[in-house]
Design an enzyme around this catalytic site. Structure first.
Site, PDB file in Angstrom:
ATOM      1  N   GLY A 145       0.798  -1.219   0.000  1.00 16.41           N
ATOM      2  CA  GLY A 145       0.000   0.000   0.000  1.00 16.41           C
ATOM      3  C   GLY A 145       0.829   1.267   0.000  1.00 16.41           C
ATOM      4  O   GLY A 145       0.485   2.239   0.687  1.00 16.41           O
ATOM      5  N   SER A 228       4.404  -5.893  -2.645  1.00 20.31           N
ATOM      6  CA  SER A 228       4.584  -4.483  -2.951  1.00 20.31           C
ATOM      7  C   SER A 228       5.397  -3.803  -1.838  1.00 20.31           C
ATOM      8  O   SER A 228       6.515  -4.224  -1.563  1.00 20.31           O
ATOM      9  CB  SER A 228       3.228  -3.817  -3.164  1.00 20.31           C
ATOM     10  OG  SER A 228       3.365  -2.553  -3.762  1.00 20.31           O
TER      11      SER A 228
END
Length: 567
Positions: A145, A228
């Site tokens: 995120g 991520s």
């Protein structure tokens, strides 16, 4: 499970197995005795769940922008309610009225956020309920995120199915985000020094070492797992000496290695912008600590519009995150891998096929002309823009966003990932494996708010398959998708148990109507012709030297090394 009777667990498990649990009253939730007191969780078909366990004291007031302090209070004689998640860390969005298509916000009804957010969750597989003496491998998940969004308590990261199918104890955790986790104001004693979110991750791993045995976990067999920003976090944890004894192997999904981390000077520039936005003098920590969290988030968003270093415009896609401080993060992670300055631990690493589609279409909402493309290449690659354009030779088009998406996937994700794993091998780490996820998810609602990812394998497309959480949300996979999901569970579960995704553990479970993957996933090295696991339909395959031509080009140019940017 010290205070739960074995007979009660056996009765409950038997009821679940025969599918009758919904017809009777379930027994009271499982209760664990911890060093802080008893905590009561809840049963699930797949095992047991314990939510909202504190691992650090609330980082508020004078502890805002301080390293985490281990939670050391007792809640006894009360029994802690482990059925309610802790608040998510403060972040933009994810309010109670937001439609959360991807289920990445906090799972409670009010989508609770707070600076008091150092909480984690534990998912215990069914096997532990039947044998309380088991000590299973641990998978510790760090969410993604952009270092600005997300929470370990999001439904998309619910670990019950992953825990049961891999027969591991799964931990999901929060860590401070954005301005609260990564603000840098200077190098003085009271200055914000950054990397607090990373220190929170390290504190989570310390908690695992001290407490996971209470939940049936083995502290000497911990796999860190992330996607991520979460997997970028793991690359940082592999390059610091602060975590040597805290985990034993790693799985990294979609690390954007070409987005370099800020230097201290660059981070201080952003920190000064934040201070100015909330009417504080640069470095005035008393003033900054007095400001409401909402004001700091507004300042964070404003600061995110500016580039601290014009030679590194990629930072627009990850404005917050770890800072190269010579301590927690000694140097850029790509350079640490290149120089062999990493912990020698087995790892799995890879990407989805079209990583950059999400970023390009978010950044450029209208069709892109050739003139605009040329300008972007010059802005982002400087003197190497022309040679990169010549190498890729884009065909004439009315919209160059598809071309730029392919180009950026190679440049930012796939080729630096290949570079990193090859350098690990060159420097003596032989137990490494590479993959690419190559399947367009059939569940269209996942990309309901981002239509440009429909029919593409976008960044994050593999997460629903890792956790299989659509099955908890009244959604379903196709039969072929269930095969992919269980193939991933099989290999990742084997890796957690044995350090090798192929070395079958009898404890790794897949659904009865889906065969375990027959594929051998060879180690990534020249002798094996650089194999890559291609997770795809109708059946996963092994590809040799995936994307060789373009990644050879990027290796030659060495554009993702911090030493070569802008040349």
């Amino acid at each position: 499970m010290a205070t739960t009777t074995f007979s009660k667990l056996v009765v409950f498990a038997a009821l679940v197995f025969v599918g009758q649990a919904a017809l009777i009253t379930k027994p009271e939730g499982p209760t664990i005795r911890t060093r802080h007191g008893d905590v009561r969780g809840m049963y699930a078909e797949e095992g047991a769940i314990f939510l909202g366990l504190p691992f650090g004291n609330p980082p508020v007031g004078e502890l805002r922008w301080k390293p985490p302090r281990a939670y050391n209070k007792s809640w006894a004689p009360e029994v802690r309610d482990g059925t309610v998640p802790g608040p998510a860390c403060r972040q933009p969005g994810c309010g109670p009225n937001k439609i959360d298509y991807r289920h990445t916000c906090n799972r409670d009804k009010n989508r609770t956020q707070s600076e008091d957010c150092l909480y984690l969750n534990v998912f215990v597989p069914r096997s532990v309920l039947l044998n309380s003496s088991l000590r299973l491998p641990v998978i510790c998940w760090f969410h993604g995120g952009h270092y600005m969004y997300g929470t370990g308590s999001a439904m998309v990261y619910d670990g019950r199915i992953l825990a049961n199918k891999t027969n591991t104890v799964v931990v999901t955790t929060n860590y401070r985000l954005g301005v609260f986790g990564y603000l840098v104001t200077g190098e003085g004693e009271d200055d914000a020094r950054g990397n607090y979110g990373t220190l929170d991750q390290i504190e989570t791993l310390k908690w695992v070492q001290q407490n996971i045995a209470d939940f049936g976990g083995a502290k000497d067999k911990v796999t860190v797992f992330g996607q991520s920003a979460g997997s970028d976090s793991i690359s940082v944890l592999l390059t610091t000496d602060k975590t040597t004894d805290l985990f034993h192997q790693a799985i990294m999904l979609s690390v954007p290695f070409s987005i370099t981390h800020k230097t201290q000077l660059e981070a201080i520039r952003v920190g000064n912008d934040v201070a100015k936005s909330v009417n504080c003098s640069a470095g005035d920590m008393k003033c900054l600590r007095s400001k409401p969290a909402d004001d700091l988030i507004v300042a964070q968003n404003e600061a995110g519009k500016y580039i601290a270093n014009p030679f590194k415009p990629l930072e627009l896609f990850m404005q917050w995150g770890p800072t190269v401080d010579g301590d927690i993060l000694p140097r850029q992670t790509v350079d640490s891998f290149a120089n062999g300055k990493i912990q020698k631990k087995p790892f799995i690493i890879g990407n989805v096929r079209e990583e950059a589609v999400l970023y390009i279409y978010e950044a450029f909402s209208k069709p892109m002309s050739k003139l605009e493309l040329d300008g972007i290449m010059l802005a982002f690659l400087h003197g190497k823009g022309p040679v990169a354009l010549h190498e890729y030779n884009p065909p004439k088009a009315s919209d160059y966003r598809p071309f730029l998406s392919h180009f950026a996937t190679d440049w930012v994700f796939q080729c630096p990932t290949r570079n990193v794993i090859r350098n690990a091998v060159v420097n003596g780490e032989n137990d490494v494996w590479l993959y690419v996820f190559d399947h367009v998810v059939s569940i269209k609602s996942i990309w309901h708010h981002k239509a440009y990812c429909q029919d593409h394998v976008c960044h994050g497309e593999d997460i629903p398959f890792v956790f299989q959480t659509p099955l908890l949300l009244n959604l379903s996979f196709t039969r072929e998708e269930q095969v992919i999901a269980d193939t991933m569970a099989y290999h990742y579960g084997n890796f957690a148990h044995t350090g090798d995704p192929n070395k079958a553990s009898p404890n790794v479970y897949t659904t009865g109507n889906v065969l375990k993957s027959p594929l051998d996933w060879p180690r990534y090295n020249k002798r094996n012709l650089f194999p890559n696991m291609n997770f795809t339909t109708p059946q996963s395959v092994i590809v040799k030297d995936y994307n060789k031509e373009k990644c050879d080009f990027w290796d030659k140019e060495n554009i993702y090394s911090a030493r070569n940017k802008g040349k």
